[in-house]
Design a protein around this motif. Structure first.
Motif, short mmCIF file in Angstrom:
data_model
loop_
_atom_site.label_atom_id
_atom_site.label_comp_id
_atom_site.label_asym_id
_atom_site.label_seq_id
_atom_site.Cartn_x
_atom_site.Cartn_y
_atom_site.Cartn_z
N LEU A 29 0.84 -1.18 0.00
CA LEU A 29 0.00 0.00 0.00
C LEU A 29 0.88 1.23 0.00
CD1 LEU A 29 -2.71 -1.00 2.60
CD2 LEU A 29 -2.72 -1.26 0.14
N LYS A 289 -9.64 9.19 -5.76
CA LYS A 289 -8.46 8.37 -5.48
C LYS A 289 -7.95 8.60 -4.06
CE LYS A 289 -3.83 7.34 -7.33
NZ LYS A 289 -3.01 7.67 -6.15
N GLU A 293 -7.70 5.90 -0.88
CA GLU A 293 -6.47 5.67 -0.12
C GLU A 293 -6.70 5.85 1.38
OE1 GLU A 293 -3.84 8.40 -2.08
OE2 GLU A 293 -3.23 6.93 -3.59
N VAL A 296 -8.56 2.77 2.74
CA VAL A 296 -7.71 1.59 2.86
C VAL A 296 -6.61 1.79 3.90
CG1 VAL A 296 -6.10 0.08 1.63
CG2 VAL A 296 -8.22 0.80 0.53
N ASN A 297 -5.87 2.89 3.77
CA ASN A 297 -4.68 3.07 4.61
C ASN A 297 -4.99 3.59 6.00
OD1 ASN A 297 -3.05 2.26 2.49
ND2 ASN A 297 -2.62 4.34 1.79
N PRO A 315 -9.49 -3.78 0.87
CA PRO A 315 -9.82 -3.75 -0.56
C PRO A 315 -10.85 -4.79 -0.96
CG PRO A 315 -7.46 -3.48 -0.26
CD PRO A 315 -8.04 -3.81 1.11
N TYR A 334 -8.26 0.87 -6.43
CA TYR A 334 -8.25 -0.45 -5.80
C TYR A 334 -7.32 -1.40 -6.57
CZ TYR A 334 -12.23 0.98 -2.94
OH TYR A 334 -13.04 1.63 -2.04
N GLU A 336 -4.67 -0.54 -8.18
CA GLU A 336 -3.31 -0.11 -7.84
C GLU A 336 -2.89 -0.59 -6.46
OE1 GLU A 336 -0.99 4.10 -6.94
OE2 GLU A 336 -2.68 4.08 -8.35
N LEU A 337 -3.84 -0.52 -5.52
CA LEU A 337 -3.53 -0.89 -4.14
C LEU A 337 -3.49 -2.40 -3.94
CD1 LEU A 337 -5.82 1.70 -2.34
CD2 LEU A 337 -3.33 1.73 -2.38
N HIS A 338 -4.35 -3.11 -4.65
CA HIS A 338 -4.53 -4.53 -4.40
C HIS A 338 -3.88 -5.40 -5.44
CE1 HIS A 338 -7.48 -8.00 -3.30
NE2 HIS A 338 -6.44 -8.01 -2.52
#
Length: 339
Positions: A29, A289, A293, A296-297, A315, A334, A336-338
């Motif tokens: 992440l 976006k 973030e 999630v973060n 995610p 998502y 990009e992060l996952h």
């Protein structure tokens, strides 16, 4: 749906944080990059709900995080009637983000108003629990017992006011709208009165209504407070699910309000719905976006203190948005992060 829908119990806040960490183990992440004043909106608003309910508490936490982590210069939560009001605030441009039940969001999206901007999901933020609350000494043991009674069904702008008539119909009962102070309609009909959470609880306590429907987190602070004062009970709504899903779609799940959520009230099965964080489809990609973030973060910042039953954000759960597509920028974030 995840196992956090109640079938395997409710971890408390510390467990939510631990679960979040475990759920994200191995994911790369990226750190949240603070927006500069030039590329962030000056003001962001999050349409929430009624005082004493979960929506407004979550909206306040999200607004604080949007401002704290630089996604907006200033962010505020709006007090509203609930899901339907929130969607209208969103479409009119009075709110940047809105929290709404999945059935309400899907109905509004399917309405097909060609003059309105479309709505998109940013993510599923938690599970919602339909409460049917009665006084413990009422003698009402199931929803069939609401025939000939007066029932508070939520404010006109709330998601509860959409879901409750569907539940009454699924129970095979008729309904008729009444005003404050009107007598109940006799026979197999439920007399429905549009009262929100706080007015409805007051009416339940003074005996002017016999039951209250409310859709929210577990526990809902205002219900917990009224229960301490008056002694309440919850009805099992899960037998209505087959009829409800057959007519209105697969938005509805069987979920458990656990023993101890409201002291002295046994565990009870009920109807659950996904709660979605929404935006307009034309919301700028950078704001969406950055919001993903944060979800999630910084999920640990978004767990209301009053709630045992909020689904921790990851995610995997955030992308489960029944009935509504993700905003393209959210879907990209998502991925990009996952991965």
């Amino acid at each position: 749906m995840t196992d956090f829908n109640g079938a395997h119990g409710f971890p408390r806040r510390a467990a939510l944080k631990a679960g979040l960490a475990a759920g994200l183990t191995g994911l790369l992440l990226p750190a949240l990059n603070g927006c500069t004043p030039e590329d962030r909106p000056d003001t962001v608003t999050v349409a929430g709900g009624e005082p004493g309910g979960f929506y407004l508490e979550f909206a306040g936490l999200l607004a604080a995080s949007l401002q704290r982590y630089g996604a907006a210069g200033q962010a505020t939560a709006l007090t509203t009637g609930g899901s339907l009001d929130n969607i209208e605030f969103l479409l009119s441009g009075k709110a940047t983000f809105a929290i709404a039940l999945s059935d309400a969001a899907a109905q509004r999206s399917a309405a097909g108003d060609t003059n309105a901007v479309a709505i998109s999901a940013v993510g599923k933020v938690y599970e919602n629990y339909v409460h049917c609350v009665v006084r413990r000494d009422s003698g009402i043991r199931d929803i069939a017992g609401l025939a000939g009674r007066i029932v508070a069904v939520g404010e006109p702008g709330s998601g509860t006011s959409l879901t409750t008539p569907r539940l009454i119909e699924a129970a095979g009962l008729g309904s008729t709208a009444v005003g404050p102070g009107a007598p109940a309609t006799p026979g197999g009909t439920v007399s429905v009165l549009n009262l929100g959470l706080n007015e409805g609880l007051a009416a339940l306590q003074n005996g002017s209504v016999d039951a209250l429907f409310w859709s929210g987190g577990v526990p809902t602070a205002a219900i917990a407070s009224a229960h301490r004062d008056s002694g309440l009970a919850l009805l099992d709504l899960s037998p209505l699910l087959p009829s409800l899903r057959a007519k209105h779609g697969l938005f509805y799940d069987r979920v458990l309000i656990p023993e101890g959520a409201y002291p002295g009230i046994p565990a009870v099965w009920t109807v659950g719905l996904a709660n979605l964080l929404l935006c307009r489809s034309d919301t700028d990609a950078r704001t969406v976006k950055k919001t993903v973030e944060i979800l999630v973060n910084h999920a640990e910042d978004l767990v209301p203190r009053s709630s045992l039953g909020v689904q921790f954000l990851s995610p995997e759960s955030l992308i489960n948005t029944p009935g509504l597509p993700l905003h393209p920028a959210a879907a990209a974030a998502y991925r990009e992060l996952h991965g």
